[in-house]
Design a protein around this motif. Structure first.
Motif, mmCIF file in Angstrom:
data_model
loop_
_atom_site.group_PDB
_atom_site.id
_atom_site.type_symbol
_atom_site.label_atom_id
_atom_site.label_comp_id
_atom_site.label_asym_id
_atom_site.label_seq_id
_atom_site.Cartn_x
_atom_site.Cartn_y
_atom_site.Cartn_z
ATOM 1 N N VAL A 111 -65.471 -13.042 26.843
ATOM 2 C CA VAL A 111 -64.618 -11.929 27.238
ATOM 3 C C VAL A 111 -65.453 -10.664 27.119
ATOM 4 O O VAL A 111 -66.119 -10.439 26.108
ATOM 5 C CB VAL A 111 -63.351 -11.838 26.356
ATOM 6 C CG1 VAL A 111 -62.559 -10.571 26.671
ATOM 7 C CG2 VAL A 111 -62.480 -13.064 26.558
ATOM 8 N N VAL A 112 -65.437 -9.848 28.172
ATOM 9 C CA VAL A 112 -66.196 -8.599 28.216
ATOM 10 C C VAL A 112 -65.218 -7.439 28.366
ATOM 11 O O VAL A 112 -64.365 -7.451 29.260
ATOM 12 C CB VAL A 112 -67.169 -8.603 29.428
ATOM 13 C CG1 VAL A 112 -67.903 -7.288 29.549
ATOM 14 C CG2 VAL A 112 -68.145 -9.773 29.337
ATOM 15 N N ASP A 113 -65.328 -6.466 27.481
ATOM 16 C CA ASP A 113 -64.535 -5.243 27.630
ATOM 17 C C ASP A 113 -65.118 -4.413 28.770
ATOM 18 O O ASP A 113 -66.233 -4.655 29.221
ATOM 19 C CB ASP A 113 -64.562 -4.418 26.343
ATOM 20 C CG ASP A 113 -63.749 -5.054 25.223
ATOM 21 O OD1 ASP A 113 -62.880 -5.893 25.520
ATOM 22 O OD2 ASP A 113 -63.987 -4.704 24.060
ATOM 23 N N GLY A 114 -64.384 -3.403 29.214
ATOM 24 C CA GLY A 114 -64.905 -2.581 30.299
ATOM 25 C C GLY A 114 -64.027 -1.401 30.648
ATOM 26 O O GLY A 114 -62.950 -1.214 30.086
ATOM 27 N N ARG A 115 -64.550 -0.611 31.594
ATOM 28 C CA ARG A 115 -63.899 0.608 32.097
ATOM 29 C C ARG A 115 -63.669 1.631 31.004
ATOM 30 O O ARG A 115 -62.711 2.388 31.039
ATOM 31 C CB ARG A 115 -62.572 0.283 32.774
ATOM 32 C CG ARG A 115 -62.685 -0.571 33.989
ATOM 33 C CD ARG A 115 -61.324 -0.665 34.681
ATOM 34 N NE ARG A 115 -61.166 -1.953 35.298
ATOM 35 C CZ ARG A 115 -60.044 -2.631 35.363
ATOM 36 N NH1 ARG A 115 -58.935 -2.150 34.854
ATOM 37 N NH2 ARG A 115 -59.995 -3.784 35.939
ATOM 38 N N TYR A 152 -58.675 -13.981 21.190
ATOM 39 C CA TYR A 152 -58.104 -14.080 19.856
ATOM 40 C C TYR A 152 -58.911 -15.139 19.121
ATOM 41 O O TYR A 152 -59.052 -16.264 19.597
ATOM 42 C CB TYR A 152 -56.632 -14.493 19.989
ATOM 43 C CG TYR A 152 -55.835 -14.475 18.726
ATOM 44 C CD1 TYR A 152 -55.253 -13.297 18.266
ATOM 45 C CD2 TYR A 152 -55.631 -15.637 17.995
ATOM 46 C CE1 TYR A 152 -54.492 -13.289 17.104
ATOM 47 C CE2 TYR A 152 -54.876 -15.635 16.843
ATOM 48 C CZ TYR A 152 -54.311 -14.457 16.399
ATOM 49 O OH TYR A 152 -53.564 -14.447 15.251
ATOM 50 N N PHE A 153 -59.464 -14.805 17.977
ATOM 51 C CA PHE A 153 -60.325 -15.735 17.247
ATOM 52 C C PHE A 153 -60.159 -15.538 15.751
ATOM 53 O O PHE A 153 -60.156 -14.404 15.269
ATOM 54 C CB PHE A 153 -61.791 -15.511 17.658
ATOM 55 C CG PHE A 153 -62.758 -16.466 17.036
ATOM 56 C CD1 PHE A 153 -62.800 -17.799 17.424
ATOM 57 C CD2 PHE A 153 -63.635 -16.042 16.066
ATOM 58 C CE1 PHE A 153 -63.690 -18.683 16.857
ATOM 59 C CE2 PHE A 153 -64.531 -16.914 15.482
ATOM 60 C CZ PHE A 153 -64.569 -18.242 15.872
ATOM 61 N N VAL A 157 -57.442 -10.428 17.282
ATOM 62 C CA VAL A 157 -58.038 -10.067 18.568
ATOM 63 C C VAL A 157 -59.422 -9.510 18.283
ATOM 64 O O VAL A 157 -59.574 -8.620 17.444
ATOM 65 C CB VAL A 157 -57.166 -9.031 19.317
ATOM 66 C CG1 VAL A 157 -57.854 -8.545 20.576
ATOM 67 C CG2 VAL A 157 -55.803 -9.628 19.639
ATOM 68 N N VAL A 158 -60.447 -10.029 18.959
ATOM 69 C CA VAL A 158 -61.828 -9.646 18.661
ATOM 70 C C VAL A 158 -62.447 -8.712 19.698
ATOM 71 O O VAL A 158 -63.623 -8.388 19.607
ATOM 72 C CB VAL A 158 -62.738 -10.884 18.461
ATOM 73 C CG1 VAL A 158 -62.294 -11.677 17.252
ATOM 74 C CG2 VAL A 158 -62.766 -11.747 19.719
ATOM 75 N N GLY A 163 -59.767 -0.043 25.530
ATOM 76 C CA GLY A 163 -59.579 0.860 24.396
ATOM 77 C C GLY A 163 -58.152 1.007 23.935
ATOM 78 O O GLY A 163 -57.799 1.975 23.267
ATOM 79 N N LYS A 164 -57.307 0.038 24.246
ATOM 80 C CA LYS A 164 -55.884 0.152 23.915
ATOM 81 C C LYS A 164 -55.528 -0.422 22.551
ATOM 82 O O LYS A 164 -54.407 -0.256 22.091
ATOM 83 C CB LYS A 164 -55.047 -0.519 25.004
ATOM 84 C CG LYS A 164 -55.172 0.184 26.345
ATOM 85 C CD LYS A 164 -54.338 -0.494 27.400
ATOM 86 C CE LYS A 164 -54.477 0.239 28.722
ATOM 87 N NZ LYS A 164 -53.701 -0.399 29.771
ATOM 88 N N ASN A 165 -56.471 -1.136 21.923
ATOM 89 C CA ASN A 165 -56.233 -1.748 20.615
ATOM 90 C C ASN A 165 -54.966 -2.596 20.565
ATOM 91 O O ASN A 165 -54.275 -2.647 19.562
ATOM 92 C CB ASN A 165 -56.191 -0.692 19.507
ATOM 93 C CG ASN A 165 -57.559 -0.119 19.242
ATOM 94 O OD1 ASN A 165 -58.533 -0.866 19.111
ATOM 95 N ND2 ASN A 165 -57.646 1.196 19.181
ATOM 96 N N ARG A 166 -54.647 -3.244 21.675
ATOM 97 C CA ARG A 166 -53.490 -4.135 21.710
ATOM 98 C C ARG A 166 -53.664 -5.123 22.858
ATOM 99 O O ARG A 166 -54.422 -4.901 23.782
ATOM 100 C CB ARG A 166 -52.187 -3.372 21.878
ATOM 101 C CG ARG A 166 -52.080 -2.607 23.173
ATOM 102 C CD ARG A 166 -50.725 -1.898 23.287
ATOM 103 N NE ARG A 166 -50.726 -0.949 24.370
ATOM 104 C CZ ARG A 166 -50.511 -1.265 25.633
ATOM 105 N NH1 ARG A 166 -50.267 -2.504 25.983
ATOM 106 N NH2 ARG A 166 -50.526 -0.342 26.574
ATOM 107 N N GLU A 167 -52.917 -6.213 22.758
ATOM 108 C CA GLU A 167 -52.962 -7.233 23.791
ATOM 109 C C GLU A 167 -51.982 -6.912 24.909
ATOM 110 O O GLU A 167 -50.935 -6.324 24.679
ATOM 111 C CB GLU A 167 -52.577 -8.590 23.211
ATOM 112 C CG GLU A 167 -53.506 -9.101 22.151
ATOM 113 C CD GLU A 167 -52.957 -10.360 21.529
ATOM 114 O OE1 GLU A 167 -52.992 -11.407 22.198
ATOM 115 O OE2 GLU A 167 -52.484 -10.282 20.389
#
Length: 178
Positions: A111-115, A152-153, A157-158, A163-167
């Motif tokens: 999983v890659v974060d972005g934007r 989720y690991f 959540v990892v 940048g929302k700090n939520r699922e």
């Protein structure tokens, strides 16, 4: 981690735990098999009954295929998402979710974060495919991306998509029991 968002679509082949829930072929798909392998295919050319006969337990209908038979798929010029989104390209750097297989029962989940400026721009499809190849994947497949990209690991959540700090709520996940 998030899966293919089958609950948002009305087409595609959906098999979960060996049961066919939807059989409306539309795109490239990924199948996971009882023997610990995975294989991508065009669901318009492979029947769900054939997949079940081969031992498919679960399918994921999103795409595109990133690595096939150890080779990076590098022509993403015409990959588009569904018409319910205006059929726009998914080429740009985005948060991403994917699964790869190094060998039977030896998988990569990425999983890659972005934007998010000053944190992560995300990855293009070509960059994502190359990452799977560099990590040894013989097969790799792109799953739902964007706000849905969540892993989720070990009880938490990892990642921090957008940048929302939520699922974000999703209709589908890949889950590996302990």
């Amino acid at each position: 981690m998030n899966g293919d968002y089958y609950g948002f679509r009305s087409n595609g082949v959906v098999i979960r735990n060996g049961t066919v829930y939807r059989d409306d072929p539309a795109r490239d798909e990924l199948a996971l098999f009882e023997d610990g392998t995975m294989q991508s295919f065009d669901e318009r050319q492979t029947s769900s009954s054939s997949l079940l006969e081969q031992g498919a337990t679960n399918t994921f209908s999103f795409g595109p295929v990133l690595v096939k038979n150890g080779e990076v798929i590098d022509n993403f010029d015409h990959v588009e998402i569904d018409t319910n989104f205006g059929n726009r390209s998914i080429q740009r750097s985005n948060p991403r979710t994917g699964i790869g297989m190094i060998a039977p029962n030896h998988f990569l989940f990425i999983v890659v974060d972005g934007r998010m400026e000053n944190y992560s721009r995300g990855m293009t499809l070509a960059e994502f495919a190359q990452l799977f190849k560099e990590l040894g994947a013989a097969e790799a497949y792109n799953l739902d991306r964007g706000d849905s990209s969540t892993m989720y690991f070990m009880g938490r959540v990892v990642n921090n998509t957008l940048g929302k700090n939520r699922e974000r709520g999703t209709s589908d996940i890949l889950y590996i029991p302990e």
